[in-house]
Motif scaffolding. Structure first.
Motif, short mmCIF file in Angstrom:
data_model
loop_
_atom_site.label_atom_id
_atom_site.label_comp_id
_atom_site.label_asym_id
_atom_site.label_seq_id
_atom_site.Cartn_x
_atom_site.Cartn_y
_atom_site.Cartn_z
N ALA A 1 0.83 -1.20 0.00
CA ALA A 1 0.00 0.00 0.00
C ALA A 1 0.87 1.25 0.00
N ILE A 2 1.92 1.25 0.80
CA ILE A 2 2.81 2.40 0.85
C ILE A 2 3.36 2.69 -0.55
N ALA A 3 3.86 1.64 -1.21
CA ALA A 3 4.44 1.82 -2.53
C ALA A 3 3.42 2.41 -3.49
N SER A 4 2.20 1.93 -3.37
CA SER A 4 1.15 2.39 -4.26
C SER A 4 0.72 3.82 -3.91
N ILE A 5 0.60 4.11 -2.62
CA ILE A 5 0.15 5.43 -2.17
C ILE A 5 1.15 6.52 -2.56
N ILE A 6 2.45 6.21 -2.39
CA ILE A 6 3.42 7.26 -2.71
C ILE A 6 3.44 7.53 -4.22
N THR A 7 3.15 6.50 -5.00
CA THR A 7 3.05 6.73 -6.45
C THR A 7 1.88 7.67 -6.75
N ASP A 8 0.73 7.39 -6.10
CA ASP A 8 -0.42 8.27 -6.29
C ASP A 8 -0.12 9.69 -5.83
N LEU A 9 0.56 9.80 -4.68
CA LEU A 9 0.87 11.13 -4.16
C LEU A 9 1.77 11.88 -5.14
N GLU A 10 2.75 11.17 -5.66
CA GLU A 10 3.68 11.81 -6.58
C GLU A 10 2.95 12.29 -7.85
N ARG A 11 1.99 11.46 -8.31
CA ARG A 11 1.22 11.87 -9.49
C ARG A 11 0.35 13.08 -9.17
N MET A 12 -0.20 13.13 -7.95
CA MET A 12 -0.99 14.31 -7.54
C MET A 12 -0.14 15.55 -7.60
N ALA A 13 1.11 15.41 -7.14
CA ALA A 13 2.01 16.56 -7.15
C ALA A 13 2.26 16.98 -8.60
N ASP A 14 2.33 16.01 -9.50
CA ASP A 14 2.50 16.36 -10.91
C ASP A 14 1.29 17.14 -11.43
N HIS A 15 0.10 16.76 -10.97
CA HIS A 15 -1.10 17.52 -11.35
C HIS A 15 -1.02 18.94 -10.81
#
Lengths: 283, 297, 223
Positions: free
Chosen positions: C85-99
């Motif tokens: 979950a951590i690995a997946s969540i940080i990917t989502d967070l990083e993509r949010m930052a890209d947005h």
């Protein structure tokens, strides 16, 4: 929006299709070889197993895990009636092999043991030649076929043939630990058992020998049903199709806590106690 | 040394004093060495005395001649032949009986009160003075069975003496067979007897043979029970059948030492040398057998 | 419960704490990006773009550490689900930052041009998305599957706001075709926010997986 809607539906349906439960083979579908029914066992006054009920499916590997004293080795040894050799052992309940109760009156444990092979914790080849090690079981059980052929076939199945084919008359004790254990496996399959019981077969071996045995187990599972007791959780997760977790607590000794497909038990165990054990938070 | 890395306050709680600890060890080694040197010294002294006195009499005539009233013409042949003859029969009786009893007790009897009673009795019998067996032999074999003072009566009596030793030694050898070997055999569907026959006995055989030979060696040195059944002390012939009269080496030696002439004491020494050589041969055989079975694989 | 793996648990706790730090970095990046867009503060927009590097670096660091823990500790069951979950969540967070960075770039593209209308619904989308983000991470920390499911439902609200922004901007464009360029930029900004909310539902799914072990789609976005 219709395109998006249908895409969403498609996404939904594919995700449903790929839901994890469909990846797990269903144990219920598999054909049961050993059926333990409400089985309890006592060593004199000390209870070692309490009302264990469990079905082992054919041509699969089932790992028995649990802390020391949880009864997993006792259960294993109950299945080929090796416990009978210990004084003061008493049992209740049944163990059915292909539907026949091996604890019924008139059943000879000697015949049970031929059908249920066993591999022990420490490699224990006989202090004789490799050839004699394999032939002993066949000879005493009145094997009528060709001896040389049998030796070669068993050694090949145990992935040992190429290493020893040139010195079959060498002592089994001259082999390395891992080879000795494979010889013991070859010896066990020489009497054509249906089931092979393995009691911590790799605990005395180095990691590479361990992996070779595990590889061999996966291979053997195509023909045999394998039950393996292990303390090594990684080993259980690597080799087993199913995992049974056993436990003793203050009230009950030797009970089955959880039993299911390996992938389920190791990612999402149903019982809190299984979870605590496999994540190393026991106690 | 890593002492410097240990925190000071922790190091203070230890008084290492390695020299003193090592010195204690050295003292122990020295004491052990002294003890063994003492034993060796006494043994060498005895050997020297025997060899020194007996060697001049140890001639071919001594080995091939019969006893005589004259020290220079006294020979040991009758005693040597009697010993060999009697021991052959003793082993013939005691070996199968002892081994089978041991197998039964160790493998089959289990933990019953009967087995325990037998066990206690055998241990006791092993320490009964051998003269008692002699008296038993005198009554049962010599008188009741009418075997007279024959080789057979002596062999049967001697078999009784060493039977408990054989049983105890054989059981010990059987017990030393690793349980893993039995498990392996039983798990292959072997019966109990097949397991014993093919694995337990072959594994234990060197231990059993060693125990048996040492028991036989003990029997060769025994004289008391044979004196009790009345083995002769003056036999001018070698026994031809099991029912013939006989004598054995220890009795012959005892006889010579109790004669008044000083020269006979030296003849006795020569007899002792012969006895020692026989014992040495038997012990070497035991060692050889153990080595032979151990290096089989 | 007396645990015998305190070192391991310490590692997991640190990983979770760092994920929360990453979450708050992303949260403030979103806030700053939308705020700068609204206030037409190009310097602030530039800062958001610059700081995205920090977020990327933090994400790689967390990922590296979770790989190390997986390799050395062989986690199973809830620990394994947590690390995944951590690995997946940080990917989502990083993509949010890209947005968020995307929004900042849109702000730069608008440059000195005036906005066709004052921003109202876009900041509202921003507020709702950020609140969802914060509460999804709360649910993760508290292993609250029900809470996570509730958060995911709010994605509908963001979708509805996006609909509204879309229709409004369309009207403006029809009325005055000269606004089309800028209005389209704003539409992109709104779309970025909509995607951020979708990413939050992904996080919510991971929370549910961590807690229950079940993988399920809990709210399929309209867009």
């Amino acid at each position: 929006m219709t395109v998006q809607d249908s895409t969403a539906t498609l996404l939904k349906s594919t995700s449903a299709h790929h839901s994890p439960s469909t990846y797990y083979h269903s144990m219920a579908e598999a054909d049961t070889v050993i059926s333990v029914r409400n089985f309890s066992l006592w060593y004199s006054k000390k209870r070692a197993l309490t009302n264990v009920t469990i079905d082992f499916p054919r041509n699969q590997i089932t790992a028995l895990i649990g802390p020391s004293g949880c009864g997993k080795s006792t259960l294993l040894r109950a299945i080929n009636r090796m416990n009978d050799l210990i004084k003061g052992v008493r049992t209740e309940g049944n163990i059915l092999i292909d539907g026949n109760d091996i604890y019924a009156k008139g059943v000879d444990p000697v015949e049970v043991r031929r059908r249920i092979g066993m591999v022990f914790q420490k490699p224990n080849p006989f202090p004789r030649s490799i050839r004699e090690n394999i032939l002993f079981g066949a000879k005493i059980n009145g094997y009528k076929g060709d001896y040389d052929q049998l030796v070669e076939e068993c050694l090949r199945r145990a992935a040992l043939w190429d290493e020893v084919k040139d010195d079959l008359n060498k002592s089994g004790l001259a082999l390395s630990g891992g080879q000795q254990q494979r010889l013991c496996i070859a010896r066990a399959i020489a009497v054509a058992p249906e089931v092979i019981l393995m009691d911590e077969p790799c605990s005395a071996l180095d990691p590479i020998s361990t992996l070779r045995i595990e590889e061999l187990m996966r291979d053997l599972a195509k023909q045999y049903t394998i039950l393996v007791v292990t303390h090594n959780m990684q080993q259980a997760s690597r080799v087993a199709d199913n995992v049974a977790f056993m436990l003793s607590d203050d009230v009950t000794t030797g009970m089955l806590v959880e039993y299911g497909p390996t992938s389920e038990v190791f990612t999402n165990p149903k019982s809190k106690r299984t979870e605590d054990y496999i994540t190393g938070r026991f106690g | 040394m890593v002492v410097g890395q240990i925190p000071a306050q922790q190091a203070a709680e230890f008084s290492v004093d390695l020299p003193r600890r090592k010195a204690v060890g050295w003292v122990f080694i020295a004491l052990g060495l002294l003890s063994i040197l003492f034993a060796l010294f006494i043994l060498l002294l005895l050997l020297y005395d025997v060899v020194h006195r007996g060697l001049p009499y140890l001639t071919w005539e001594f080995l091939t001649g019969f006893d005589s009233r004259f020290p220079s013409r006294a020979g040991v042949l009758a005693a040597l032949a009697g010993t060999v003859y009697m021991m052959g029969f003793t082993i013939l009786f005691a070996l199968p009986l002892g081994i089978m009893a041991a197998i039964y007790l160790e493998e089959y009897a289990g933990d019953s009160w009967f087995a325990n009673a037998v066990q206690i009795n055998i241990s006791n019998l092993a320490s009964v003075p051998s003269i008692i067996y002699g008296l038993l032999g005198l009554q049962v074999f010599v008188r009741v069975m009418g075997l007279n003072r024959s080789v057979l009566a002596g062999a049967l009596t001697m078999a009784l003496v060493i039977l408990p030793i054989i049983i105890v030694a054989s059981r010990e050898a059987l017990r030393s067979v690793p349980p893993s070997i039995r498990d392996a055999s039983l798990a292959l569907g072997a019966t109990k007897w097949q397991t014993i026959r093919h694995h337990v006995l072959p594994y234990a055989v060197s231990g059993i043979m060693t125990g048996n030979i040492l028991a036989a060696a003990r029997a060769i040195g025994e004289s008391a029970p044979l004196i009790a059944i009345g083995a002769l002390t003056f036999v001018p012939f070698t026994p031809n059948s099991p029912l013939d009269l006989f004598t054995v080496l220890p009795i012959q030696i005892f006889n010579w030492t109790s004669r008044p002439q000083e020269a006979f004491h030296d003849v006795a020494a020569a007899g002792i040398i012969v006895l020692l050589v026989v014992l040495l041969i038997l012990n070497s055989l035991a060692i050889f057998l153990r080595w032979r079975f151990r290096t089989q694989f | 419960m007396a645990s015998i793996r305190t070192h391991f648990e310490q590692q997991l706790r640190e990983l979770q704490d760092d994920t929360l730090v990453l979450g708050s970095m992303v949260d403030s990046a979103i806030a700053s990006a939308v705020d700068a867009l609204k206030r037409r503060d190009l310097e602030a927009s530039n800062r958001v773009i610059d700081e995205d590097n920090l977020i990327d670096r933090k994400r790689w660091e967390i990922e590296q550490r979770s790989i190390m823990i997986i390799a050395t500790q062989q986690p199973t069951a809830s620990d394994l689900r947590f690390l995944y979950a951590i690995a997946s969540i940080i990917t989502d967070l990083e993509r949010m930052a890209d947005h968020a960075e995307g929004i900042a770039k849109i702000s730069l593209m608008i440059g000195d041009n005036p906005l066709p209308k004052p921003l109202i619904d876009i900041p509202r989308m921003c507020d709702v998305s950020r609140s969802m983000l914060r509460r999804s991470l709360d649910a993760f920390v508290n292993r609250d599957a029900e809470g996570a499911k509730a958060v995911a439902q709010e994605d509908d609200l963001v979708d509805a706001l996006y609909d509204q922004v879309y229709r409004e901007l369309l009207t403006i464009m029809i009325e005055n075709p000269r606004t089309i360029t800028i209005a389209t930029y704003l539409l992109w900004a709104a779309h970025n926010l909509e995607r951020i909310a979708d990413r939050v539902t992904n996080i919510c799914e991971r929370v549910v997986y961590t807690v229950t072990g079940r993988m399920e789609e809990i709210n399929v976005s309209k867009y």
